[in-house]
Design an enzyme around this catalytic site. Structure first.
Site, mmCIF file in Angstrom:
data_model
loop_
_atom_site.group_PDB
_atom_site.id
_atom_site.type_symbol
_atom_site.label_atom_id
_atom_site.label_comp_id
_atom_site.label_asym_id
_atom_site.label_seq_id
_atom_site.Cartn_x
_atom_site.Cartn_y
_atom_site.Cartn_z
ATOM 1 N N ASP A 483 0.805 -1.216 0.000
ATOM 2 C CA ASP A 483 0.000 0.000 0.000
ATOM 3 C C ASP A 483 0.838 1.268 0.000
ATOM 4 O O ASP A 483 0.332 2.355 -0.219
ATOM 5 C CB ASP A 483 -0.857 0.023 1.272
ATOM 6 C CG ASP A 483 -2.262 -0.449 1.002
ATOM 7 O OD1 ASP A 483 -2.707 -0.363 -0.146
ATOM 8 O OD2 ASP A 483 -2.912 -0.893 1.960
HETATM 9 C C1 GLC Z 1 -1.660 -3.522 5.431
HETATM 10 C C2 GLC Z 1 -2.887 -3.576 4.554
HETATM 11 C C3 GLC Z 1 -2.689 -4.541 3.410
HETATM 12 C C4 GLC Z 1 -1.406 -4.248 2.704
HETATM 13 C C5 GLC Z 1 -0.230 -4.249 3.656
HETATM 14 C C6 GLC Z 1 1.055 -3.861 3.006
HETATM 15 O O1 GLC Z 1 -1.564 -4.690 6.172
HETATM 16 O O2 GLC Z 1 -4.013 -3.949 5.277
HETATM 17 O O3 GLC Z 1 -3.761 -4.441 2.513
HETATM 18 O O4 GLC Z 1 -1.226 -5.212 1.725
HETATM 19 O O5 GLC Z 1 -0.484 -3.341 4.693
HETATM 20 O O6 GLC Z 1 1.085 -2.525 2.664
HETATM 21 C C1 GLC Z 2 -0.446 2.742 5.861
HETATM 22 C C2 GLC Z 2 0.219 1.486 6.370
HETATM 23 C C3 GLC Z 2 -0.081 0.307 5.500
HETATM 24 C C4 GLC Z 2 -1.561 0.268 5.245
HETATM 25 C C5 GLC Z 2 -2.028 1.591 4.645
HETATM 26 C C6 GLC Z 2 -3.489 1.619 4.267
HETATM 27 O O1 GLC Z 2 0.143 3.117 4.680
HETATM 28 O O2 GLC Z 2 1.608 1.613 6.455
HETATM 29 O O3 GLC Z 2 0.373 -0.856 6.111
HETATM 30 O O4 GLC Z 2 -1.848 -0.782 4.372
HETATM 31 O O5 GLC Z 2 -1.782 2.587 5.566
HETATM 32 O O6 GLC Z 2 -4.324 1.853 5.332
#
Ligand code: GLC
Ligand code: GLC
Length: 806
Positions: A483
């Site tokens: 993300d």
């Molecule tokens: C968080 C989000 C997931 C994403 C991950 C890596 O755990 O919930 O959707 O893949 O971060 O960014």
């Molecule tokens: C932040 C977190 C990630 C998550 C994203 C979306 O970027 O680091 O892990 O998936 O938020 O909520």
């Protein structure tokens, strides 16, 4: 250092001091009513949706940290104490908290009074039951007062913690026969209320917070408790609470038990009131009736236990390593159920406000539970697919209460649709229920746009095909699994969301990770087409998958590892040509899982590079070297300090991808070694470093570049649960459902000598014994007869004995 121990027979983790390095929590509830509870009774309850139906109040990140909960107070002469130590923090003569499967038991002893509080949410019950047992362990009569306490939340958790100009004027409560009814907003548009009662007439009560606690006191010294009194107040505005006072006399050795029920009720619109302004309490009284006698508590608790056994026993292992057994049999599967229930919405790190059910998260969570709850998995697939967009894309999240796609977050996370292929193919392999593909499911929750589930898969597949960049690799959109890799965002304004802020147009950012996913799950799609008799479509799909594999080989390879991406301008990301972020974990795991480079040495090279550059004693970091400055073209990943979260933290979710990849190469020792590095039961001894619960996975453990390597955060709600169960059960223990039946292909390290596995599969029971001799090819006996490692499809109700030597 440890703060407790595993009690495997009882399926409990026993915490022996209230002062754990962080609140160690548990989840109570199975369907609609849920409670999050810490080892000192902190936490809150909600109905279905922690954002929209918050029943009791909790203050995240308060000082001290875990403030507010389901507190009991005991007033014994001049001493006031709580069985869970907090909030009073009177030193106890004995303390213990047992987090079990769906219940928590907290026990405290002070001055010859023993108090045990059992908290649980019974099956098919919209409420939490609290059984309090008080015992006089001394030899003189004890006259004490027991106080209960909860603080109500006004349902919408965001509004509850922000809109005080209104909220301080709307609070309302009723008390009838000692039961407290919370009815804020009930007079107008809400048809639901909450209540808190006890199975006998209390000696006093309070519903006004300021009277109970006092304007200048805290949870630790409520003025009524300190004085041994109750105000018998009815709240008007401000902050309604519920507290009961029971005056209890105990002879030496005598024990008394009280049962409290904290419940939630919805009434039909025309049956809201018993009299003008008076709640119709029929349903609440029924619920209270169900727990009039402690005997009923025992029965319901036994029912709950049986329910959980029914789930967990679908897969169990007995080996010479108790840590492996307890993770697989109990905690990993339990955590899988939790992530299935909540996605990433409500924990002690997820406030229950910001995030609904993630599309990619929930699809992945299903691979951890489909063997336990195939029917619910089926429904979840329907719910997820119903939010899919007509163009094959997907809303990134949906709200559990409405089951509608979340428009604020929107779509364009280009990995999202492919995860639906994973969850469906996994479901088909588990159940053999091919009929699900014909089920008509709407796009965009619009019943005029209903198509068979197969059409949803097709659109998922072609969404990637249609969204490719100059190298033939998938365009990344807002982000892929990571993300924080925001290649089109270019944010220069503090506070902007990297995920939802408008992306810069015209770029060509591509993801090698999605390419790996496409090769893996695209091939699954092709196979599904083929098995449905859609030959030409299968051929077409295969051609696309082949083209993608070629694109990865040609443009996705950096020399020693797979590239991560191409940025907005077409420059490489995750390359040895860079100074930071030279190598990323995700494409290494996924490309090898997809079989890319298995035949030409690239897979092996990639995994050796992971071992060399990313592996640490605490797990495998996401990328390295960590980014030390903000890069506009990479986005949020470069905002985190080195070693944390997506910037070179150990993001546990993707470690199992490497574990599975290692088993593809037959690297049994390395696979299990990686497994042990992040699996909680193996790192219980370093709890003071690790900090979070030693019975569940955390999303992130600080990486080697962090100030405190090994320190974990974001426990409980993480894709790590499902993926690590997938890795250990299907690839290391090697019991893997395929379209045609169960495949037995263990990849065990030498230290695991013999395992016995019991696996329910499509209505049959398998008893599997694996003798681990280190052979490459397993030799299999099915009911004494030699057989292929892919066992024939089972007959429902049959019991099979499988003997494997590997
Ligand atoms: C968080 C989000 C997931 C994403 C991950 C890596 O755990 O919930 O959707 O893949 O971060 O960014
Ligand atoms: C932040 C977190 C990630 C998550 C994203 C979306 O970027 O680091 O892990 O998936 O938020 O909520």
């Amino acid at each position: 250092m440890k703060f407790g121990f595993f009690d495997d027979d009882k399926r409990e983790y026993v915490i022996t001091t209230p002062q754990t390095p962080y609140p160690w929590i548990n989840y109570l509830g199975t369907t609609d009513f849920f409670t999050i509870m810490s080892n000192t009774a902190g936490g809150y309850s909600f109905y279905k949706d922690a954002g929209l139906r918050r029943l009791t109040r909790y203050r995240y990140n308060n000082v001290p940290l875990d403030s507010g909960g389901k507190y009991f107070y005991i007033k014994d002469g001049d001493t006031v104490w709580s069985p869970g130590w907090k909030p009073v923090k009177t030193e106890l003569d004995h303390y213990q908290c047992r987090h079990g499967i769906g219940y928590t038991k907290i026990e405290g002893v002070k001055n010859n009074v023993k108090a045990e509080v059992l908290y649980f949410v019974p099956l098919e019950f919209d409420g939490e039951v609290q059984r309090v047992t008080l015992k006089n362990t001394g030899n003189t009569i004890k006259k004490i007062s027991l106080y209960s306490f909860v603080e109500w939340a006004f349902y919408n958790a965001t509004d509850d913690s922000t809109n005080f100009q209104r909220n301080f004027s709307i609070g309302e409560a009723e008390v009838e026969n000692g039961v407290v009814y919370h009815k804020t907003e009930y007079r107008e548009r809400r048809n639901h209320y909450s209540f808190y009662g006890v199975n006998q007439q209390p000696d006093g009560f309070d519903t006004e917070r300021d009277t109970f606690i006092g304007m200048y006191n805290g949870f630790e010294n409520p003025q009524q408790v300190m004085a041994g009194t109750s105000g018998n107040t009815i709240a008007h505005g401000w902050s309604p609470v519920a507290s009961h006072r029971l005056d209890v006399e105990l002879e030496p050795g005598q024990e008394k038990t009280f049962v409290f029920v904290l419940g939630y009720v919805e009434n039909e619109q025309d049956k809201k009131f018993a009299a003008p302004g008076v709640i119709n309490k029929e349903k609440a009284l029924k619920m209270l009736d169900r727990f009039k006698h402690p005997r009923q508590v025992e029965e319901e608790l036994a029912g709950l236990d049986e329910y959980w056994s029914g789930l967990l026993d679908n897969f169990s292992v007995k080996s010479n390593d108790p840590r492996l057994d307890r993770m697989v049999n109990i905690w990993n599967q339990y955590q899988c159920m939790t992530t299935y229930n909540f996605s990433r919405s409500a924990s002690f790190f997820e406030s229950g406000i910001g995030r609904g059910m993630g599309f990619r998260d929930s699809n992945q969570d299903l691979i951890g539970v489909s063997h336990m709850i195939p029917e619910k998995a089926r429904q979840r697939i329907i719910d997820l697919a119903s939010t899919q967009l007509c163009n094959g894309g997907a809303y990134h999240q949906y709200q559990p209460l409405t089951k509608k796609g979340n428009k604020d977050v929107g779509d364009n996370f280009n990995d999202d649709p492919l995860w639906l292929i994973l969850s469906v193919s996994n479901y088909l392999k588990e159940t053999g229920d091919w009929k699900i593909l014909d089920l008509e499911i709407p796009f965009e929750n619009d019943d005029t746009k209903k198509y068979p589930l197969f059409e949803h898969l097709r659109r998922s597949f072609y969404y990637t095909v249609k969204n490719r960049g100059p190298h033939g690799l998938p365009l990344i959109g807002r982000a892929d699994w990571n993300d924080c890799l925001n290649l089109n965002c270019f944010s220069e304004t503090p506070g902007e969301s990297f995920q939802t802020t408008a992306n810069k147009k015209g770029g060509v950012a591509e993801s090698v990770f999605i390419a790996g996913m496409f090769v893996l799950y695209g091939a699954e799609f092709a196979e599904i087409c083929e098995r449905m008799g859609k030959k030409p479509e299968a051929e077409d799909a295969k051609a696309h998958v082949d083209a993608m594999r070629e694109a990865v080989e040609k443009y996705g390879w950096d020399g020693e590892w797979f590239l991560r991406a191409y940025d907005y301008f077409g420059n490489k990301v995750g390359t040895s040509e860079d100074t930071e972020g030279r190598i990323f974990i995700e494409p290494q795991g996924f490309c090898v899982m997809a079989g890319i480079g298995l035949d030409n040495g690239k897979a092996e090279k990639a995994l050796n590079s992971v071992n060399k550059h990313l592996a640490t004693p605490y797990g495998i970091v996401l990328n390295n070297p960590a980014f030390t400055s903000y890069r506009l073209n990479l986005g949020e990943i470069t905002t985190y300090p080195p070693g944390y979260k997506e910037n070179a933290g150990i993001f546990c979710h993707n470690n199992p991808w490497v574990i599975i990849a290692e088993t593809k190469l037959g690297n049994r020792e390395r696979a299990f070694d990686y497994y042990k590095r992040i699996t909680p039961a193996y790192i219980e001894d370093i709890s003071e470093v690790h900090k979070t619960e030693p019975y569940v996975y955390s999303q992130m453990i600080a990486g080697k570049d962090a100030a405190k390597p090994g320190e974990a955060k974001n426990s409980w709600l993480t894709g790590t649960a499902a993926w690590n169960f997938y890795a250990i059960s299907r690839y290391i223990l090697g019991i893997r459902p395929e379209f045609d039946g169960l495949k037995i292909e263990p990849c065990l390290p030498p230290e695991i000598k013999e395992v016995k596995i019991s696996r329910r599969f499509r209505g049959a029971q398998y008893h599997i014994t694996i003798h681990n001799k280190g052979n490459k090819k397993p030799a299999c006996l099915l009911n004494g007869m030699e057989t292929d490692s892919l066992l024939p499809p089972p007959v429902k109700g049959e019991v099979y004995h499988v003997e494997v030597t590997t």
